[in-house]
Design a protein around this motif. Structure first.
Motif, PDB file in Angstrom:
ATOM      1  N   ILE A  69       0.839  -1.200   0.000  1.00 37.93           N
ATOM      2  CA  ILE A  69       0.000   0.000   0.000  1.00 37.93           C
ATOM      3  C   ILE A  69       0.878   1.255   0.000  1.00 37.93           C
ATOM      4  O   ILE A  69       0.590   2.232  -0.702  1.00 37.93           O
ATOM      5  N   LYS A  70       1.954   1.244   0.769  1.00 35.75           N
ATOM      6  CA  LYS A  70       2.871   2.386   0.782  1.00 35.75           C
ATOM      7  C   LYS A  70       3.485   2.597  -0.600  1.00 35.75           C
ATOM      8  O   LYS A  70       3.605   3.735  -1.068  1.00 35.75           O
ATOM      9  N   ALA A  71       3.868   1.517  -1.260  1.00 35.82           N
ATOM     10  CA  ALA A  71       4.432   1.617  -2.607  1.00 35.82           C
ATOM     11  C   ALA A  71       3.380   2.161  -3.580  1.00 35.82           C
ATOM     12  O   ALA A  71       3.685   3.001  -4.437  1.00 35.82           O
ATOM     13  N   TYR A  72       2.140   1.697  -3.443  1.00 32.75           N
ATOM     14  CA  TYR A  72       1.050   2.186  -4.286  1.00 32.75           C
ATOM     15  C   TYR A  72       0.851   3.683  -4.077  1.00 32.75           C
ATOM     16  O   TYR A  72       0.693   4.443  -5.042  1.00 32.75           O
ATOM     17  N   ASN A  73       0.851   4.128  -2.829  1.00 43.00           N
ATOM     18  CA  ASN A  73       0.670   5.549  -2.537  1.00 43.00           C
ATOM     19  C   ASN A  73       1.785   6.395  -3.148  1.00 43.00           C
ATOM     20  O   ASN A  73       1.533   7.491  -3.648  1.00 43.00           O
ATOM     21  N   ALA A  74       2.995   5.885  -3.136  1.00 39.64           N
ATOM     22  CA  ALA A  74       4.118   6.609  -3.751  1.00 39.64           C
ATOM     23  C   ALA A  74       3.921   6.700  -5.270  1.00 39.64           C
ATOM     24  O   ALA A  74       4.158   7.756  -5.875  1.00 39.64           O
ATOM     25  N   GLN A  75       3.471   5.608  -5.876  1.00 30.60           N
ATOM     26  CA  GLN A  75       3.203   5.614  -7.317  1.00 30.60           C
ATOM     27  C   GLN A  75       2.052   6.550  -7.655  1.00 30.60           C
ATOM     28  O   GLN A  75       2.079   7.244  -8.683  1.00 30.60           O
ATOM     29  N   ALA A  76       1.040   6.606  -6.787  1.00 30.66           N
ATOM     30  CA  ALA A  76      -0.112   7.484  -7.017  1.00 30.66           C
ATOM     31  C   ALA A  76       0.313   8.951  -6.951  1.00 30.66           C
ATOM     32  O   ALA A  76      -0.212   9.784  -7.705  1.00 30.66           O
ATOM     33  N   GLN A  77       1.270   9.277  -6.088  1.00 30.57           N
ATOM     34  CA  GLN A  77       1.756  10.651  -6.004  1.00 30.57           C
ATOM     35  C   GLN A  77       2.481  11.066  -7.282  1.00 30.57           C
ATOM     36  O   GLN A  77       2.421  12.218  -7.688  1.00 30.57           O
ATOM     37  N   VAL A  78       3.160  10.128  -7.905  1.00 27.94           N
ATOM     38  CA  VAL A  78       3.839  10.406  -9.183  1.00 27.94           C
ATOM     39  C   VAL A  78       2.807  10.493 -10.312  1.00 27.94           C
ATOM     40  O   VAL A  78       2.907  11.334 -11.201  1.00 27.94           O
ATOM     41  N   PHE A  79       1.797   9.631 -10.248  1.00 25.67           N
ATOM     42  CA  PHE A  79       0.782   9.557 -11.302  1.00 25.67           C
ATOM     43  C   PHE A  79      -0.078  10.825 -11.374  1.00 25.67           C
ATOM     44  O   PHE A  79      -0.397  11.299 -12.465  1.00 25.67           O
ATOM     45  N   ARG A  80      -0.444  11.362 -10.227  1.00 25.40           N
ATOM     46  CA  ARG A  80      -1.405  12.465 -10.192  1.00 25.40           C
ATOM     47  C   ARG A  80      -0.985  13.671 -11.045  1.00 25.40           C
ATOM     48  O   ARG A  80      -1.761  14.128 -11.888  1.00 25.40           O
ATOM     49  N   PRO A  81       0.228  14.235 -10.888  1.00 24.03           N
ATOM     50  CA  PRO A  81       0.569  15.389 -11.742  1.00 24.03           C
ATOM     51  C   PRO A  81       0.670  15.022 -13.225  1.00 24.03           C
ATOM     52  O   PRO A  81       0.357  15.845 -14.095  1.00 24.03           O
ATOM     53  N   LEU A  82       1.065  13.789 -13.524  1.00 22.24           N
ATOM     54  CA  LEU A  82       1.107  13.354 -14.921  1.00 22.24           C
ATOM     55  C   LEU A  82      -0.299  13.290 -15.506  1.00 22.24           C
ATOM     56  O   LEU A  82      -0.537  13.715 -16.645  1.00 22.24           O
ATOM     57  N   ALA A  83      -1.227  12.768 -14.710  1.00 17.60           N
ATOM     58  CA  ALA A  83      -2.619  12.682 -15.157  1.00 17.60           C
ATOM     59  C   ALA A  83      -3.218  14.074 -15.320  1.00 17.60           C
ATOM     60  O   ALA A  83      -3.924  14.336 -16.297  1.00 17.60           O
ATOM     61  N   GLU A  84      -2.921  14.974 -14.391  1.00 20.24           N
ATOM     62  CA  GLU A  84      -3.441  16.341 -14.493  1.00 20.24           C
ATOM     63  C   GLU A  84      -2.898  17.052 -15.730  1.00 20.24           C
ATOM     64  O   GLU A  84      -3.633  17.764 -16.411  1.00 20.24           O
ATOM     65  N   ALA A  85      -1.636  16.828 -16.042  1.00 11.63           N
ATOM     66  CA  ALA A  85      -1.050  17.433 -17.234  1.00 11.63           C
ATOM     67  C   ALA A  85      -1.712  16.882 -18.501  1.00 11.63           C
ATOM     68  O   ALA A  85      -1.985  17.635 -19.446  1.00 11.63           O
ATOM     69  N   TYR A  86      -1.997  15.589 -18.513  1.00 18.72           N
ATOM     70  CA  TYR A  86      -2.653  14.977 -19.668  1.00 18.72           C
ATOM     71  C   TYR A  86      -4.076  15.521 -19.814  1.00 18.72           C
ATOM     72  O   TYR A  86      -4.530  15.823 -20.923  1.00 18.72           O
ATOM     73  N   VAL A  87      -4.773  15.694 -18.703  1.00 23.88           N
ATOM     74  CA  VAL A  87      -6.131  16.249 -18.737  1.00 23.88           C
ATOM     75  C   VAL A  87      -6.096  17.684 -19.266  1.00 23.88           C
ATOM     76  O   VAL A  87      -6.967  18.084 -20.050  1.00 23.88           O
ATOM     77  N   GLN A  88      -5.096  18.461 -18.889  1.00 31.07           N
ATOM     78  CA  GLN A  88      -4.961  19.821 -19.414  1.00 31.07           C
ATOM     79  C   GLN A  88      -4.785  19.805 -20.928  1.00 31.07           C
ATOM     80  O   GLN A  88      -5.364  20.632 -21.648  1.00 31.07           O
ATOM     81  N   LYS A  89      -3.997  18.854 -21.424  1.00 36.55           N
ATOM     82  CA  LYS A  89      -3.808  18.737 -22.876  1.00 36.55           C
ATOM     83  C   LYS A  89      -5.111  18.346 -23.563  1.00 36.55           C
ATOM     84  O   LYS A  89      -5.430  18.847 -24.646  1.00 36.55           O
ATOM     85  N   LEU A  90      -5.870  17.453 -22.930  1.00 35.18           N
ATOM     86  CA  LEU A  90      -7.161  17.061 -23.501  1.00 35.18           C
ATOM     87  C   LEU A  90      -8.126  18.242 -23.520  1.00 35.18           C
ATOM     88  O   LEU A  90      -8.823  18.460 -24.512  1.00 35.18           O
ATOM     89  N   ASN A  91      -8.154  19.007 -22.445  1.00 30.96           N
ATOM     90  CA  ASN A  91      -9.032  20.177 -22.395  1.00 30.96           C
ATOM     91  C   ASN A  91      -8.624  21.222 -23.426  1.00 30.96           C
ATOM     92  O   ASN A  91      -9.485  21.857 -24.050  1.00 30.96           O
ATOM     93  N   ALA A  92      -7.325  21.398 -23.634  1.00 34.13           N
ATOM     94  CA  ALA A  92      -6.849  22.324 -24.658  1.00 34.13           C
ATOM     95  C   ALA A  92      -7.279  21.845 -26.045  1.00 34.13           C
ATOM     96  O   ALA A  92      -7.662  22.661 -26.906  1.00 34.13           O
ATOM     97  N   TYR A  93      -7.240  20.539 -26.255  1.00 33.08           N
ATOM     98  CA  TYR A  93      -7.675  19.972 -27.534  1.00 33.08           C
ATOM     99  C   TYR A  93      -9.175  20.213 -27.748  1.00 33.08           C
ATOM    100  O   TYR A  93      -9.603  20.583 -28.846  1.00 33.08           O
ATOM    101  N   VAL A  94      -9.959  20.026 -26.705  1.00 32.09           N
ATOM    102  CA  VAL A  94     -11.397  20.260 -26.809  1.00 32.09           C
ATOM    103  C   VAL A  94     -11.663  21.723 -27.153  1.00 32.09           C
ATOM    104  O   VAL A  94     -12.477  22.035 -28.026  1.00 32.09           O
TER     105      VAL A  94
END
Length: 106
Positions: free
Chosen positions: A65-90
């Protein structure tokens, strides 16, 4: 002076109609840029039992679970950046559609 104005008018009229700049369709962000969501570790069956898990299994799950939480912390800003690109595309898609509509109306 009148001669220059007349010459400018003749040149402007002979150039033909002014064409609008062509509409450029937007490019979506590549699917390969979508970050992979980390997988939640499997919950051991003993967690739901009345007595719980033996120490080693509980500690192993806690570490996972600790390892998952560390991976989730890395994932979140990457996902937010991808969502920003999708919104810009829209947004760009809407602007492109409006450009095409205006081009048809001219």
């Amino acid at each position: 002076m009148a001669r220059r104005i007349l010459s400018a008018l003749v040149l402007a009229c002979s150039a033909g109609p002014v064409l609008a700049a062509p509409c450029t369709p937007p490019t979506p962000p590549p699917a390969e840029a979508r970050p992979d969501k980390p997988k939640l570790p499997d919950k051991p069956a003993c967690l739901d039992k009345k007595d719980g898990c033996p120490g080693w299994e509980a500690y192993s799950y806690n570490d996972a679970i600790k390892a998952y939480n560390a991976q989730a912390q890395v994932f979140r800003p990457l996902a937010e950046a991808y969502v920003q690109k999708l919104n810009a595309y829209v947004k760009a898609s809407g602007e492109y559609a409006q450009c095409e509509v205006k081009a048809l109306q001219q």
